[in-house]
Design a protein around this motif. Structure first.
Motif, PDB file in Angstrom:
ATOM      1  N   GLY A   1     -11.927  14.640   2.476  1.00 51.74           N
ATOM      2  CA  GLY A   1     -10.940  14.675   3.193  1.00 51.74           C
ATOM      3  C   GLY A   1      -9.580  14.414   2.643  1.00 51.74           C
ATOM      4  N   VAL A   2      -9.061  15.523   2.731  1.00 47.19           N
ATOM      5  CA  VAL A   2      -7.959  14.474   1.467  1.00 47.19           C
ATOM      6  C   VAL A   2      -6.747  13.793   2.347  1.00 47.19           C
ATOM      7  CG1 VAL A   2      -5.275  15.315   0.176  1.00 47.19           C
ATOM      8  CG2 VAL A   2      -7.346  16.157  -0.751  1.00 47.19           C
ATOM      9  N   ALA A   3      -6.827  14.166   3.309  1.00 42.03           N
ATOM     10  CA  ALA A   3      -6.000  13.512   4.862  1.00 42.03           C
ATOM     11  C   ALA A   3      -6.919  12.006   4.957  1.00 42.03           C
ATOM     12  CB  ALA A   3      -5.559  14.210   5.852  1.00 42.03           C
ATOM     13  N   ALA A   4      -6.617  11.287   5.097  1.00 44.80           N
ATOM     14  CA  ALA A   4      -6.750   9.456   4.977  1.00 44.80           C
ATOM     15  C   ALA A   4      -6.754   9.465   7.351  1.00 44.80           C
ATOM     16  CB  ALA A   4      -6.658   8.302   4.387  1.00 44.80           C
ATOM     17  N   THR A   5      -8.361   9.327   7.242  1.00 43.67           N
ATOM     18  CA  THR A   5      -8.813   9.483   9.133  1.00 43.67           C
ATOM     19  C   THR A   5      -9.620   7.919   8.901  1.00 43.67           C
ATOM     20  OG1 THR A   5     -10.272  11.231   8.494  1.00 43.67           O
ATOM     21  CG2 THR A   5      -7.901  11.906   8.845  1.00 43.67           C
TER      22      THR A   5
ATOM     23  N   GLY B   1       1.073  -1.279  -0.173  1.00 42.57           N
ATOM     24  CA  GLY B   1      -0.031   0.019  -0.100  1.00 42.57           C
ATOM     25  C   GLY B   1       0.879   1.123   0.038  1.00 42.57           C
ATOM     26  N   CYS B   2       0.274   2.487  -0.078  1.00 46.22           N
ATOM     27  CA  CYS B   2       0.528   3.556   0.307  1.00 46.22           C
ATOM     28  C   CYS B   2       0.599   4.392   0.825  1.00 46.22           C
ATOM     29  CB  CYS B   2       0.804   4.255  -1.096  1.00 46.22           C
ATOM     30  SG  CYS B   2       1.405   3.457  -3.170  1.00 46.22           S
ATOM     31  N   GLY B   3       1.383   5.355   1.877  1.00 47.18           N
ATOM     32  CA  GLY B   3       0.879   6.906   2.539  1.00 47.18           C
ATOM     33  C   GLY B   3       0.480   5.926   3.990  1.00 47.18           C
ATOM     34  N   THR B   4      -1.036   6.103   4.070  1.00 48.49           N
ATOM     35  CA  THR B   4      -1.509   5.890   5.692  1.00 48.49           C
ATOM     36  C   THR B   4      -1.859   4.356   4.764  1.00 48.49           C
ATOM     37  OG1 THR B   4      -2.933   7.708   5.544  1.00 48.49           O
ATOM     38  CG2 THR B   4      -3.801   5.947   6.361  1.00 48.49           C
ATOM     39  N   SER B   5      -2.158   3.507   4.115  1.00 43.79           N
ATOM     40  CA  SER B   5      -2.601   2.196   3.772  1.00 43.79           C
ATOM     41  C   SER B   5      -1.511   1.058   3.608  1.00 43.79           C
ATOM     42  CB  SER B   5      -3.311   2.506   2.502  1.00 43.79           C
ATOM     43  OG  SER B   5      -4.456   2.984   1.775  1.00 43.79           O
ATOM     44  N   TYR B   6      -0.203   1.856   3.390  1.00 43.11           N
ATOM     45  CA  TYR B   6       1.305   1.439   4.305  1.00 43.11           C
ATOM     46  C   TYR B   6       0.702   0.763   5.252  1.00 43.11           C
ATOM     47  CZ  TYR B   6       5.592   0.790   5.336  1.00 43.11           C
ATOM     48  OH  TYR B   6       7.133   0.416   5.555  1.00 43.11           O
TER      49      TYR B   6
ATOM     50  N   ILE C   1      -3.197  -3.113  -0.173  1.00 48.90           N
ATOM     51  CA  ILE C   1      -4.531  -2.046   0.527  1.00 48.90           C
ATOM     52  C   ILE C   1      -4.905  -0.568   0.221  1.00 48.90           C
ATOM     53  CG2 ILE C   1      -4.743  -0.600   2.871  1.00 48.90           C
ATOM     54  CD1 ILE C   1      -3.619  -3.346   4.016  1.00 48.90           C
ATOM     55  N   SER C   2      -5.994  -0.073  -0.246  1.00 44.30           N
ATOM     56  CA  SER C   2      -5.708   0.760  -1.027  1.00 44.30           C
ATOM     57  C   SER C   2      -7.264   1.656  -0.823  1.00 44.30           C
ATOM     58  CB  SER C   2      -5.971   1.545  -2.471  1.00 44.30           C
ATOM     59  OG  SER C   2      -5.970   2.167  -3.353  1.00 44.30           O
ATOM     60  N   GLN C   3      -7.881   3.004   0.055  1.00 47.77           N
ATOM     61  CA  GLN C   3      -8.455   4.315   0.287  1.00 47.77           C
ATOM     62  C   GLN C   3      -9.309   3.933  -1.606  1.00 47.77           C
ATOM     63  OE1 GLN C   3     -11.970   5.973  -0.490  1.00 47.77           O
ATOM     64  NE2 GLN C   3     -10.193   7.040  -0.631  1.00 47.77           N
ATOM     65  N   SER C   4      -8.934   4.799  -2.363  1.00 47.04           N
ATOM     66  CA  SER C   4      -9.180   4.807  -3.718  1.00 47.04           C
ATOM     67  C   SER C   4      -9.539   3.740  -4.224  1.00 47.04           C
ATOM     68  CB  SER C   4      -8.456   6.036  -4.330  1.00 47.04           C
ATOM     69  OG  SER C   4      -7.511   5.448  -4.629  1.00 47.04           O
ATOM     70  N   GLY C   5      -8.500   2.429  -4.224  1.00 47.22           N
ATOM     71  CA  GLY C   5      -8.944   1.704  -5.605  1.00 47.22           C
ATOM     72  C   GLY C   5      -7.817   2.554  -6.049  1.00 47.22           C
ATOM     73  N   GLU C   6      -7.217   3.777  -6.887  1.00 46.42           N
ATOM     74  CA  GLU C   6      -6.877   3.533  -8.357  1.00 46.42           C
ATOM     75  C   GLU C   6      -5.385   4.078  -7.570  1.00 46.42           C
ATOM     76  OE1 GLU C   6      -8.565   3.947 -10.703  1.00 46.42           O
ATOM     77  OE2 GLU C   6     -10.795   3.632  -9.728  1.00 46.42           O
ATOM     78  N   THR C   7      -4.984   4.288  -6.668  1.00 47.78           N
ATOM     79  CA  THR C   7      -3.672   4.460  -6.654  1.00 47.78           C
ATOM     80  C   THR C   7      -2.504   4.212  -7.571  1.00 47.78           C
ATOM     81  OG1 THR C   7      -3.633   5.174  -4.029  1.00 47.78           O
ATOM     82  CG2 THR C   7      -2.074   4.567  -5.012  1.00 47.78           C
ATOM     83  N   ALA C   8      -1.669   4.501  -8.235  1.00 47.01           N
ATOM     84  CA  ALA C   8      -0.728   4.178  -9.896  1.00 47.01           C
ATOM     85  C   ALA C   8       0.008   2.952  -9.188  1.00 47.01           C
ATOM     86  CB  ALA C   8      -0.550   4.829 -10.314  1.00 47.01           C
TER      87      ALA C   8
ATOM     88  N   LEU D   1       2.680  11.487   9.283  1.00 46.54           N
ATOM     89  CA  LEU D   1       2.136  11.424   7.906  1.00 46.54           C
ATOM     90  C   LEU D   1       1.096  12.996   8.058  1.00 46.54           C
ATOM     91  CD1 LEU D   1       2.407  10.750   5.028  1.00 46.54           C
ATOM     92  CD2 LEU D   1       0.437   9.783   5.699  1.00 46.54           C
ATOM     93  N   LYS D   2       0.325  12.670   9.597  1.00 36.87           N
ATOM     94  CA  LYS D   2      -1.044  13.668   9.815  1.00 36.87           C
ATOM     95  C   LYS D   2      -0.722  14.798   9.874  1.00 36.87           C
ATOM     96  CE  LYS D   2      -3.768  11.813   7.636  1.00 36.87           C
ATOM     97  NZ  LYS D   2      -3.524  10.190   7.454  1.00 36.87           N
ATOM     98  N   LEU D   3      -0.069  15.386  10.787  1.00 30.44           N
ATOM     99  CA  LEU D   3       0.912  16.345  10.972  1.00 30.44           C
ATOM    100  C   LEU D   3       1.381  17.361   9.490  1.00 30.44           C
ATOM    101  CD1 LEU D   3       0.717  18.273  13.926  1.00 30.44           C
ATOM    102  CD2 LEU D   3       2.900  18.191  13.402  1.00 30.44           C
ATOM    103  N   LYS D   4       1.915  16.301   8.878  1.00 30.75           N
ATOM    104  CA  LYS D   4       3.224  16.653   8.136  1.00 30.75           C
ATOM    105  C   LYS D   4       2.336  17.062   6.985  1.00 30.75           C
ATOM    106  CE  LYS D   4       5.579  13.557   7.352  1.00 30.75           C
ATOM    107  NZ  LYS D   4       6.913  12.791   7.544  1.00 30.75           N
ATOM    108  N   GLU D   5       1.353  16.001   6.054  1.00 35.83           N
ATOM    109  CA  GLU D   5       0.811  16.676   5.520  1.00 35.83           C
ATOM    110  C   GLU D   5      -0.359  17.539   5.529  1.00 35.83           C
ATOM    111  OE1 GLU D   5      -1.716  12.938   3.217  1.00 35.83           O
ATOM    112  OE2 GLU D   5      -2.158  12.780   5.522  1.00 35.83           O
ATOM    113  N   ILE D   6      -1.279  18.262   6.374  1.00 35.50           N
ATOM    114  CA  ILE D   6      -2.097  19.223   6.917  1.00 35.50           C
ATOM    115  C   ILE D   6      -1.759  20.432   7.595  1.00 35.50           C
ATOM    116  CG2 ILE D   6      -4.217  17.575   6.013  1.00 35.50           C
ATOM    117  CD1 ILE D   6      -4.835  17.669   9.447  1.00 35.50           C
TER     118      ILE D   6
END
Ligand code: M6R
Length: 592
Positions: A389-393, A292-297, A338-345, A470-475
C-alpha cells in the motif's frame, strides 16, 4: 508509477514477465508492454490500459509462445499521454533494440532534437531517445555493451534502464541512476531484473541490488556489474520476505491487510532488534540527529521524544529535504536516517550531507539491499515485511518499535527490563484496537461527508496526530491539519465550526487534562469532536469517542495510530477512492 521486469533463462520469458508485471500493478500504471527475442528478432506487444488487456492482445496477435529472453514494463505517463505508442518497450529505427525505463530523462528534448535529424520517433516519451542513442553508438562501437554504456553516459536525470538487442540475445543490459533496480538470481532457471523486489518473490528471494552509476550485464548463468568500466564484486542477499507476504490474502486492500499485520510486526521487529542488541556499537556521540520524510519523519519525532525522555540524550529531528541545506551540522552527533523504502532521494541526499561532515550513519530501513542500507554504517532492519500500500502503516509501527527499543537500549540498565516487558504487552492491545474497525467504519460514514479536519494532540500524541492527518489527506483527499492541542487557541481555533471536524488524541497520560481543556474549548464553540482516549475516562461533550485499552503512557502511539489509520482507510473507501494507489503519490519517491 512505472515498473520494470526482465528475464533471461530456460523458462518461457512470457510466463515469467507477465506474472512479475502483475505484481507491480499495485504501483499504478496506465499501459503495459513486453518485448522478447525470438529467432533473432525483437517481438513487441504493448497496450494502453491494464495488463489483462496486454495479455488478451498477445493472445490475439502472432506473438511467440516461447522465448528465453525478454523485458516488460508498466508505464505511468510522464512524457506523452497514455497510449499504445507511448507504452514501453521502445524500439529504435531498425527494431533490433528494445528499451524500458523508469524515471525522467531531464535532457531528453536536447537529445531528441539532435536525434530527430536521422531517426524516426514513434512516441512522445523521453525513453525513446535512449533506444536511438544506443542505435547510433552501436554503429560506431559494434558492441551492445559499449553502445549501451555510451548512451547511458549521455543521460541526465533519474533512471533505471533495461535493454535487449536481437543481435546479442544472450544478455540483458541494465543501468541505474537514482531509480531502484535489482537483479534476481533464480538458480539454474536463469536471472531476472526488476525495479521492485516484491515482483520477484514468486521466483526468487536472492537478489543483487544495483547502485547509482552501475551497469549490469545479465546472462542466463552469470551477472556482471561494472562501474566506469571496472568490475564491481557484490554478493547476493537473501530477502527475508516470501511471496505470500506480497499478496492481499483475502483482504480487500493491501493497506487493510497491512494495518491488520501490525500486532505481528511489533513482535517481529522487537525480535529482530533484540537479536542485534549485542552488536549495536554506536560509538561516542553527544547528540542524535534524526531525519526522514513523511511518515518516517513522524516516526523520528516519536523517536526524539523517547530518546530524550528515556535515555536523556538530546535529539534534533529534521525533514530530510530541509536538512540538506543546513550550513551547520554538529560534528559529534550520531545520524539516524529513517526510510521504509531506503530509496527516498531526499533522505539519501541528507545522509550524504551528514557523511560529508564525517558523521556515523545508522539507518532504520525496511527494504534490505536498498541504497540507504548500503550507504549506512549500521542498519537496523525494521522487519515489517513488504509494504505494498502506498500509505505507510505497518512500517510506521515497525519504525517506532525500533526507536522505542533504541531509547531503552541507550538508557542504561536500570529500567530496561520493565520497558521491554511493557512493549511485549503491546501486540495484544493492538488486536483490541483492530477489533474496533466496524465501529470506526460507522464514524467514518459521517467523516466522509466533511471537508476539513483539525487533528489535535499534545506531547506524545502530537507526532501521532501529524501521522493521522497525513493518512487522512493521502487517501481520502480530505484536508486535515495537525496541530499541537495547546497551540490551537493561538490561531486555528478560528476554524472551529459545526462543519469542521476536530480529532483529539488524548490517552490517559501526563497531559490528558490539559488536552481535554482544549477539547472543551472546541465543543463550547459547537465544533464536531472525535475523541480517541483510554477506556474509562470521563469526558463529555464529544460527538464520537473511540476508546483504546489502558497502556503505559510512552506506548500509547502504538494504539492511537492504528485508530487513525482505520479512520482514514474507512473514510477513503466510503468515498470510493483507491486506497492502495492514491492519486499523485508513489511508494518510493526517488525525485528531490
Ligand atoms: O520510503 P520512505 O519511508 O523514505 O518514504 C517517505 C515518505 O515518502 C512516505 O512516508 C510517505 O509520506 C508515505 N506516502 C506516507 O504514507
Amino acid at each position: 508509477m512505472c515498473g520494470i521486469v526482465g528475464y533471461i533463462g530456460k523458462t518461457n520469458a512470457l510466463h515469467v514477465i507477465i506474472p512479475s508485471l502483475q505484481r507491480l500493478e499495485y504501483r499504478g500504471y496506465d499501459s503495459a508492454g513486453i518485448a522478447v527475442i525470438k529467432d533473432g528478432e525483437i517481438r513487441l506487444a504493448k497496450k494502453k490500459g491494464k495488463i489483462s488487456e496486454l495479455i488478451s492482445f498477445v493472445s490475439r496477435i502472432d506473438f511467440p509462445t516461447f522465448s528465453r529472453v525478454g523485458i516488460g514494463h508498466t508505464r505511468w505517463a510522464t512524457h506523452g499521454p497514455p497510449s499504445d505508442n507511448n507504452a514501453h518497450p521502445h524500439l529504435e529505427c531498425s527494431g533490433k533494440i528494445a528499451v524500458v525505463h523508469n524515471g525522467i530523462i531531464e535532457n531528453f528534448s536536447e537529445l531528441r532534437k539532435k536525434l530527430e535529424k536521422n531517426h524516426k520517433f514513434t512516441s512522445e516519451t523521453d525513453t525513446e531517445v535512449i533506444a536511438h542513442l544506443i542505435e547510433d553508438a552501436l554503429k560506431e562501437v559494434g558492441s551492445f555493451e559499449k553502445a549501451f554504456e555510451f548512451a547511458v553516459k549521455q543521460l541526465e536525470g533519474t533512471f533505471a534502464v533495461v535493454s535487449i538487442f536481437s543481435g546479442e540475445p544472450d544478455r540483458i543490459l541494465c543501468a541505474r541512476y537514482k531509480a531502484p533496480l535489482v537483479i534476481g538470481l533464480w538458480d539454474e532457471n536463469g536471472n531476472l531484473v526488476s525495479s521492485d523486489i516484491p515482483s520477484l518473490l514468486i521466483f526468487t528471494k536472492k537478489i543483487i541490488p544495483l547502485s547509482d552509476g552501475e551497469i549490469a550485464i545479465v546472462k542466463e548463468n552469470s551477472v556482471e556489474i561494472k562501474k566506469d568500466g571496472f568490475r564491481v564484486e557484490r554478493q547476493p542477499i537473501e530477502v527475508p520476505w516470501d511471496a505470500q507476504q506480497a499478496e492481499k490474502s483475502g483482504f480487500k486492500h493491501f493497506m487493510l491487510k497491512e494495518i491488520y499485520e501490525q500486532p505481528h510486526v511489533v513482535v517481529d521487529t522487537t525480535a529482530e532488534f533484540l537479536s542485534r542488541w549485542d552488536e549495536l556499537n554506536l560509538g561516542e556521540f553527544q547528540k542524535i540527529i534524526i531525519t526522514g520524510c513523511g511518515t518516517s519523519y513522524h516516526a523520528g519525532l516519536l523517536g526524539k521524544l523517547w530518546i530524550e525522555h528515556i535515555a536523556k540524550i538530546p535529539v534534533e529531528v529534521d525533514y530530510a529535504s530541509e536538512l540538506r541545506y543546513k550550513d551547520y551540522i554538529q560534528k559529534n552527533s550520531l545520524f539516524i536516517a529513517i526510510s521504509q523504502s531506503g530509496e527516498t532521494a531526499d533522505t539519501l541526499e541528507a545522509v550524504r550531507r551528514a557523511k560529508e561532515e564525517g558523521l556515523k550513519v545508522v539507518s532504520l530501513v525496511n527494504v534490505l539491499g536498498s541504497t540507504l542500507s548500503r550507504e549506512s554504517d549500521f542498519v537496523l532492519h525494521t522487519n515489517a515485511g513488504p509494504e505494498i500500500g502506498v500509505a505507510a502503516t505497518k512500517t510506521f509501527l515497525s519504525q517506532i518499535t525500533v526507536l522505542y527499543l533504541l531509547a531503552v537500549f541507550l538508557s542504561g540498565q536500570s529500567r530496561k527490563s520493565k520497558m521491554l516487558y511493557d512493549i511485549q504487552k503491546v501486540p495484544e492491545k493492538i488486536e483490541e484496537v483492530l477489533a474496533l474497525s466496524d465501529f470506526i467504519y460507522e464514524i467514518s460514514e459521517d467523516v466522509s461527508k466533511l471537508k476539513n479536519a483539525l487533528y489535535l494532540g499534545r506531547w506524545i500524541s502530537y507526532p501521532v496526530v501529524m501521522e493521522g492527518a497525513l493518512k487522512l489527506k493521502e487517501i481520502s483527499y480530505i484536508h486535515a491539519e495537525p496541530y499541537p492541542a495547546g497551540e490551537m487557541k493561538h490561531g486555528p481555533i478560528a476554524l472551529v465550526s459545526p462543519s469542521t471536524l476536530s480529532v483529539f488524541v488524548a490517552p490517559r497520560d501526563r497531559v490528558f487534562k490539559k488536552t481535554i481543556s482544549n477539547l472543551h474549548e472546541v465543543s463550547a464553540r459547537h465544533g464536531k469532536v472525535i475523541l480517541i482516549t483510554t477506556k474509562n475516562t470521563d469526558v463529555k461533550d464529544v460527538w464520537k469517542k473511540i476508546e483504546i485499552p489502558d497502556v503505559e503512557e510512552f506506548l500509547s502511539p502504538f494504539l492511537t495510530v492504528p485508530v487513525l489509520q482505520l479512520l482514514a482507510y474507512h473514510t477513503a473507501t466510503i468515498l470510493g477512492h483507491d486506497v492502495d494507489q492514491p492519486r499523485n503519490l508513489a511508494k518510493s519517491v526517488t525525485v528531490e
